[in-house]
Design a protein around this motif. Structure first.
Motif, mmCIF file in Angstrom:
data_model
loop_
_atom_site.group_PDB
_atom_site.id
_atom_site.type_symbol
_atom_site.label_atom_id
_atom_site.label_comp_id
_atom_site.label_asym_id
_atom_site.label_seq_id
_atom_site.Cartn_x
_atom_site.Cartn_y
_atom_site.Cartn_z
ATOM 1 N N LYS A 154 -7.564 1.166 -4.740
ATOM 2 C CA LYS A 154 -6.242 1.768 -4.681
ATOM 3 C C LYS A 154 -6.346 3.116 -3.979
ATOM 4 C CE LYS A 154 -3.450 -0.241 -8.363
ATOM 5 N NZ LYS A 154 -2.688 0.013 -9.606
ATOM 6 N N GLU A 155 -5.277 3.453 -3.269
ATOM 7 C CA GLU A 155 -5.247 4.698 -2.496
ATOM 8 C C GLU A 155 -3.933 5.424 -2.753
ATOM 9 O OE1 GLU A 155 -4.345 5.544 2.120
ATOM 10 O OE2 GLU A 155 -6.232 4.477 1.771
ATOM 11 N N GLN A 207 -2.548 -0.549 -2.086
ATOM 12 C CA GLN A 207 -3.705 -1.358 -2.453
ATOM 13 C C GLN A 207 -4.342 -1.860 -1.165
ATOM 14 O OE1 GLN A 207 -4.901 -2.059 -5.647
ATOM 15 N NE2 GLN A 207 -6.642 -3.076 -4.682
ATOM 16 N N TYR A 208 -5.650 -1.644 -1.041
ATOM 17 C CA TYR A 208 -6.365 -2.004 0.189
ATOM 18 C C TYR A 208 -7.322 -3.159 -0.094
ATOM 19 C CZ TYR A 208 -9.675 -1.627 4.089
ATOM 20 O OH TYR A 208 -10.480 -1.895 5.173
ATOM 21 N N TYR A 209 -7.343 -4.140 0.813
ATOM 22 C CA TYR A 209 -8.243 -5.292 0.702
ATOM 23 C C TYR A 209 -9.016 -5.428 2.016
ATOM 24 C CZ TYR A 209 -5.289 -6.679 -3.246
ATOM 25 O OH TYR A 209 -4.602 -6.709 -4.429
ATOM 26 N N TYR A 210 -10.296 -5.787 1.886
ATOM 27 C CA TYR A 210 -11.132 -5.993 3.084
ATOM 28 C C TYR A 210 -12.026 -7.210 2.873
ATOM 29 C CZ TYR A 210 -14.913 -5.418 6.456
ATOM 30 O OH TYR A 210 -15.838 -5.626 7.442
ATOM 31 N N ARG A 211 -12.142 -8.008 3.938
ATOM 32 C CA ARG A 211 -13.051 -9.155 3.959
ATOM 33 C C ARG A 211 -13.873 -9.079 5.240
ATOM 34 N NH1 ARG A 211 -10.014 -14.597 4.651
ATOM 35 N NH2 ARG A 211 -9.872 -13.759 6.756
ATOM 36 N N LYS A 212 -15.189 -9.275 5.104
ATOM 37 C CA LYS A 212 -16.066 -9.128 6.261
ATOM 38 C C LYS A 212 -16.042 -10.341 7.175
ATOM 39 C CE LYS A 212 -20.052 -7.027 6.006
ATOM 40 N NZ LYS A 212 -21.483 -6.701 5.732
ATOM 41 N N ASN A 213 -16.056 -11.549 6.604
ATOM 42 C CA ASN A 213 -16.215 -12.739 7.433
ATOM 43 C C ASN A 213 -15.220 -13.838 7.007
ATOM 44 O OD1 ASN A 213 -17.231 -14.502 9.333
ATOM 45 N ND2 ASN A 213 -18.933 -15.171 8.022
ATOM 46 N N PRO A 214 -14.250 -14.170 7.890
ATOM 47 C CA PRO A 214 -13.923 -13.454 9.126
ATOM 48 C C PRO A 214 -13.282 -12.108 8.794
ATOM 49 C CG PRO A 214 -12.331 -15.180 8.728
ATOM 50 C CD PRO A 214 -13.394 -15.347 7.694
ATOM 51 N N GLU A 215 -13.581 -11.107 9.599
ATOM 52 C CA GLU A 215 -13.183 -9.743 9.265
ATOM 53 C C GLU A 215 -11.661 -9.591 9.276
ATOM 54 O OE1 GLU A 215 -14.781 -5.280 10.103
ATOM 55 O OE2 GLU A 215 -14.646 -6.626 11.819
ATOM 56 N N LYS A 216 -11.149 -9.046 8.196
ATOM 57 C CA LYS A 216 -9.717 -8.841 8.065
ATOM 58 C C LYS A 216 -9.467 -7.805 6.985
ATOM 59 C CE LYS A 216 -5.383 -9.790 8.904
ATOM 60 N NZ LYS A 216 -4.755 -9.476 10.211
ATOM 61 N N SER A 217 -8.544 -6.909 7.242
ATOM 62 C CA SER A 217 -8.154 -5.918 6.240
ATOM 63 C C SER A 217 -6.643 -5.917 6.098
ATOM 64 C CB SER A 217 -8.651 -4.523 6.621
ATOM 65 O OG SER A 217 -8.022 -4.096 7.819
ATOM 66 N N ARG A 218 -6.205 -5.499 4.947
ATOM 67 C CA ARG A 218 -4.767 -5.477 4.680
ATOM 68 C C ARG A 218 -4.449 -4.367 3.692
ATOM 69 N NH1 ARG A 218 -1.276 -9.983 1.365
ATOM 70 N NH2 ARG A 218 0.804 -9.177 1.849
ATOM 71 N N THR A 219 -3.388 -3.641 3.972
ATOM 72 C CA THR A 219 -2.912 -2.594 3.077
ATOM 73 C C THR A 219 -1.525 -2.958 2.586
ATOM 74 O OG1 THR A 219 -4.189 -0.893 4.230
ATOM 75 C CG2 THR A 219 -2.374 -0.153 2.842
ATOM 76 N N ILE A 220 -1.356 -3.007 1.288
ATOM 77 C CA ILE A 220 -0.063 -3.320 0.684
ATOM 78 C C ILE A 220 0.465 -2.047 0.033
ATOM 79 C CG2 ILE A 220 1.158 -4.711 -1.019
ATOM 80 C CD1 ILE A 220 -1.001 -6.817 -0.712
ATOM 81 N N VAL A 221 1.628 -1.597 0.460
ATOM 82 C CA VAL A 221 2.244 -0.400 -0.109
ATOM 83 C C VAL A 221 2.903 -0.765 -1.427
ATOM 84 C CG1 VAL A 221 3.906 1.449 0.238
ATOM 85 C CG2 VAL A 221 2.601 0.557 2.190
ATOM 86 N N LEU A 222 2.473 -0.107 -2.492
ATOM 87 C CA LEU A 222 3.009 -0.376 -3.829
ATOM 88 C C LEU A 222 4.176 0.540 -4.165
ATOM 89 C CD1 LEU A 222 -0.390 -0.729 -5.716
ATOM 90 C CD2 LEU A 222 0.980 -2.537 -4.660
ATOM 91 N N GLY A 223 4.168 1.726 -3.609
ATOM 92 C CA GLY A 223 5.244 2.679 -3.860
ATOM 93 C C GLY A 223 5.218 3.788 -2.840
ATOM 94 N N TYR A 381 -8.894 7.956 -4.011
ATOM 95 C CA TYR A 381 -9.302 6.547 -4.017
ATOM 96 C C TYR A 381 -9.879 6.205 -5.391
ATOM 97 C CZ TYR A 381 -9.223 7.444 1.027
ATOM 98 O OH TYR A 381 -8.870 7.822 2.302
ATOM 99 N N LYS A 382 -9.415 5.110 -5.974
ATOM 100 C CA LYS A 382 -9.918 4.688 -7.285
ATOM 101 C C LYS A 382 -9.900 3.167 -7.389
ATOM 102 C CE LYS A 382 -8.939 8.759 -10.124
ATOM 103 N NZ LYS A 382 -8.246 9.277 -11.329
ATOM 104 N N ASN A 383 -10.484 2.703 -8.495
ATOM 105 C CA ASN A 383 -10.506 1.266 -8.823
ATOM 106 C C ASN A 383 -11.195 0.435 -7.751
ATOM 107 O OD1 ASN A 383 -9.000 2.080 -11.035
ATOM 108 N ND2 ASN A 383 -7.052 1.413 -10.169
#
Length: 851
Positions: A154-155, A207-223, A381-383
């Protein structure tokens, strides 16, 4: 009786326990001195510890140390970067003196030469600090969160802006008493010695998510929550603009962009060649031994950081903390000070993750420091959760979308989910600004400022403007008066009307424009992502090849032009356009128009039929148009007239296709016009940055010269980034072309080494523009006289040409940052100098606000 045989054993056991208890009750104390085994010189900052414990101390400037423990340790260890570690036996529970000699590690250092007197020259060779930073660089990829297969966290991002040192008595003055609630809300703790008057705050939880293979990141705005200055101010645009002033600093990346400049990281791959490094301390933080490594630029004029980083000695060589400061000697406008503090926390797996980033910037207006703006961006940054996979949809969905629900979270949501707390002063900013924008006096002030800056005067549901088009002049129309306006979202968020009327006192003709737009997503048509359909009609003049936005040709400043400027077109444009933008920053537009061109001034349309000249009154074409555009990670500041794109490192691709349809609505020609444009803003480290434009196009079919590609020329005295500044209007016409345009900004790389220029803070620029192209025989009016003849002077001198076997080339060298706002270029035209009325040299100016 049977116990007698156990008495000796019991006595022995009691004595042993008693002996151990005495030993445990005593303190183990070790004193000593650590020296270099080769030259017997004392070594400071050597780490002394009991192996297997968290107890450690450092030697002082004389190499001396004292370490103690209540536990019965029987060994002591000495370690220092560049030397082999030494472990020596000691007697538990006693005070003792030992001297330690450290031998240089031949794999890292050969020897260290210490000379008194003249200060030795800094060098990377045999430097333990450089050896350490190379270890950090070698291990930095594994210390990034992206080294995991999966990572999430979380950010919480909070940004504030404040006025600095506003007089405490200001609210007592008669004019400002009504704003006392705002002016008395002061912060005196964030910046020691100064009081801050906060006027802006924005918070975002993601909330930030990252996956290396295949590489992909995503940020979801919670508020997301921010102050609201009212409908006349673009609150979202201000937020985006401020965040571009100081973006996230990733210490493990090679560089970071701050205040639109690229700063090289102290642990970038090339850092040892640009920074000086010094081991300045050895500390223990949270039972972790760290080396404090200080750094400073080798050349104080380079755009680099200075400060300290703290490195772990656990074999990972990770950054546990970083304090970065912008060097005050660099050539940077409007920023007095900037500090970036990065804190890292240890995860259960022993790795360090960024826990807090705090950026503070003093945008001082005066050297005295009595005024200015202060900005702070704190990201928490936490969790952290690593190596735990989520469903594929977690990583592949659209990111960054902020719905109305996200923008209107309850106070209870923020109290429960903030990863950092607001102080009382910050919390009051929301209510104070909300009260402010409801005050009539504030609304009147913003209204006047909007007219001066953006050019529009608002009347609520309708606004008049832009003001810079009210009056202009040219040789064909003479004095030209124009008045226009448009509706605002206060009338409707779906329906928009825009219009203007103009009159030329020389040609005595009326011009006008009328457009109606429907927004499918019930958002302003000026905001991302656009999704609207527009129908419009425009009757006005245009210079061939001058491709400005279709409602802004009548700009007073553009009225001043050099050379002959009397070749115009009267245009009638009936248009229908559909525009659709997507959250991934791909967009397309579909258009259909009927376009009638009528020559004006000294321009004419003439062709030959059976050897006889015929004058043609107008040219009509009906066109279908498609544009595809992809601009990854693009962001905007939304202005009143048009939105301004923020530059980033990603290229922008634009493809256009236009088809002329003969016979439809009186259209006279069939043709296909294809164009591909690529733009890249390239950061070049110490050498500044460059804006690179690549463009190519081709027309398929036979068309007269008004439908050919007419390069964008510039006959004003302003330096135009996208135009050929020494090319005349209508000088060239082509049916195929390729071009390159490079505008280089060196950011003072050379001038900073010249004392006078360094003091003036001038910066160097250079540009080159080259255009290749030509005309196929089927579109050459000399071969096909039934096509329109290229325009000529009355004496027969050609005005319009096609490019030959060499490109048109012009270049410039210039100075920018004159008085912080002015750029002056000396422009040179390299070829096609035999054309009529051309200049080989020219001086052009441009007003710009840069950091």
């Amino acid at each position: 009786m049977h116990l007698k045989k156990y008495i000796p054993f019991l006595l022995t056991l009691i004595a042993g326990v008693f002996s151990i208890s005495i030993t445990l009750g005593q303190t183990t104390v070790v004193r000593g001195t650590v020296v270099d085994a080769a030259n017997k010189q004392p070594l400071s900052y050597v780490t002394i510890s009991f192996p297997g414990s968290t107890i450690g101390v450092s030697t002082n400037d004389a190499g001396k140390f004292v370490i103690r423990s209540e536990k019965p340790y029987n060994q002591v260890q000495a370690s220092f970067v560049g030397y082999k570690a030494v472990t020596l036996p000691i007697t538990p529970g006693k005070e003792q003196d030992i001297n330690i000699r450290l031998v240089a590690d031949s794999k890292q250092l050969k020897d260290v030469v210490v000379r008194s007197g003249k200060k030795p020259r800094y060098t990377n060779r045999d430097n333990p600090a450089v050896a350490l930073i190379r270890k950090v660089i070698e291990n930095k990829e594994k210390n990034r969160p992206e080294s995991y297969n999966y990572v999430e966290y979380k950010e919480y991002d909070r940004m504030t802006f404040s006025f600095i040192n506003v007089s405490p008595t200001l609210s007592d003055k008669k004019f400002f008493r009504k704003y006392k609630f705002l002016l008395d809300n002061r912060d005196t703790t964030t910046l020691p010695g100064k009081n801050l008057l906060p006027i802006y705050i924005d918070e975002k939880l993601s909330q930030y998510y990252y996956r290396k293979n295949p590489e992909k990141s995503r940020t979801i705005v919670l508020g997301q929550k921010g102050v609201n200055f009212g409908g006349m101010v673009d609150n979202e645009g201000i937020t985006v603009y401020f965040k571009h002033l100081y973006q996230n600093v990733d210490i493990y990346a090679n560089s970071a962009v701050l205040v639109t400049n690229e700063f090289l990281s102290p642990i970038s791959d090339n850092a040892p060649n640009l920074y000086k490094f010094f081991i300045t301390d050895t500390v223990v933080v949270n039972n972790t031994k760290l080396i404090e490594l200080s750094f400073t630029p080798r050349n104080t004029n380079d755009i680099l950081f200075e400060g300290e980083i703290y490195i772990t000695l656990d074999g990972n060589y990770a950054v546990q903390k970083a304090n970065l400061t912008i060097n005050r000697k660099i050539n940077l406008n409007w920023v007095k000070e900037m500090h970036i503090n990065l804190d890292f926390e240890k995860n259960p797996d022993g790795r360090y993750h960024l826990s807090r980033s705090n950026t503070l910037a003093d945008f001082g207006v005066r050297k005295s420091g009595k005024g200015g703006m202060f900005g702070q961006r704190t990201i928490t940054y936490k969790n952290y959760l690593v190596n735990q996979a989520k469903p594929d949809t977690t990583y592949t969905g659209l990111e960054g979308i902020v719905s109305d629900d996200v923008k209107h979270r309850s106070e209870q949501f923020w109290e429960q989910n903030r990863l950092d707390t607001l102080n009382n002063v910050q919390a009051k900013v929301y209510t104070n600004v909300d009260s402010l924008h409801k005050m009539p006096s504030y609304r009147r002030t913003v209204d006047i400022a909007t007219l001066l800056v953006a050019g529009y005067k608002s009347f609520g549901k309708f606004e008049i403007g832009p003001a810079n088009t009210f009056y202009s002049f040219n040789p064909v129309e003479g004095f030209k008066l124009r008045l226009g306006g448009r509706t605002t979202p206060e009338l409707s968020k779906r329906y928009y009307l825009e219009t203007y009327g103009a009159y030329g006192f020389k040609d005595e003709k009326w011009k006008f424009f009328l457009a109606g737009t429907y927004s499918f997503n019930a958002k302003s048509i000026y905001r991302f992502p656009q999704n609207y359909i527009r129908a419009s009609f425009q009757r006005d003049t245009q210079i061939p090849g001058l491709n400005l936005q279709f409602v802004q040709e009548d700009n007073f400043l553009l009225s001043f032009k050099r050379g002959t400027n009397d070749k115009y077109l009267y245009n009638d444009n009936y248009r229908i356009d559909y525009v659709r933008e997507f959250e991934n920053h791909f967009s397309y537009s579909l258009g259909f128009r009927k376009w009638t061109q009528t020559p004006a001034g000294s321009l004419y349309f003439i062709n030959q039929v059976n050897g006889v000249n015929h004058q043609i009154n107008n040219l009509t074409t009906t066109q279908a148009h498609v544009q595809l555009r992809y601009a990854p990670h693009e962001e905007f500041y939304q202005g009143k007239i048009y939105r301004t794109q923020f530059l980033n490192k990603y290229p922008i691709f634009t493809f256009d296709y236009t088809a002329g349809i003969k016979g439809l609505l009186g259209s006279e020609y069939n043709y296909h016009n294809l164009n591909l444009d690529i733009y890249k803003h390239a950061y070049l480290g110490r050498f500044g940055y460059a804006d690179v434009y690549l463009d190519a196009g081709r027309i398929i079919g036979q068309v007269p010269y008004p439908l050919l590609t007419i390069p964008r020329a510039n006959q004003t005295y302003a330096y135009d980034l996208l135009s050929y500044n020494l090319m005349n209007f209508l000088e060239f016409a082509n049916d195929h072309y390729e071009s390159i345009n490079i505008d280089q900004h060196f950011n003072g790389y050379f001038f900073n080494r010249i004392p006078l220029f360094k003091r003036l803070k001038w910066r160097e620029t250079a540009s080159v523009k080259a255009l290749w192209g030509g005309l196929r025989s089927e579109n050459d009016p000399n071969i096909h006289p039934e096509l329109y003849q290229f325009p000529k002077e009355l004496d027969g001198t050609p005005i319009t040409y096609s490019l030959g076997n060499k490109p048109y080339v012009e270049g410039s060298v210039g100075i920018e940052n004159i008085f912080k706002v002015l750029r002056v270029d000396l422009v040179h035209r390299f070829n096609y100098l035999d054309h009529a009325h051309v200049a080989e040299w020219g001086i052009r100016t441009r007003v710009q606000f840069i950091f």
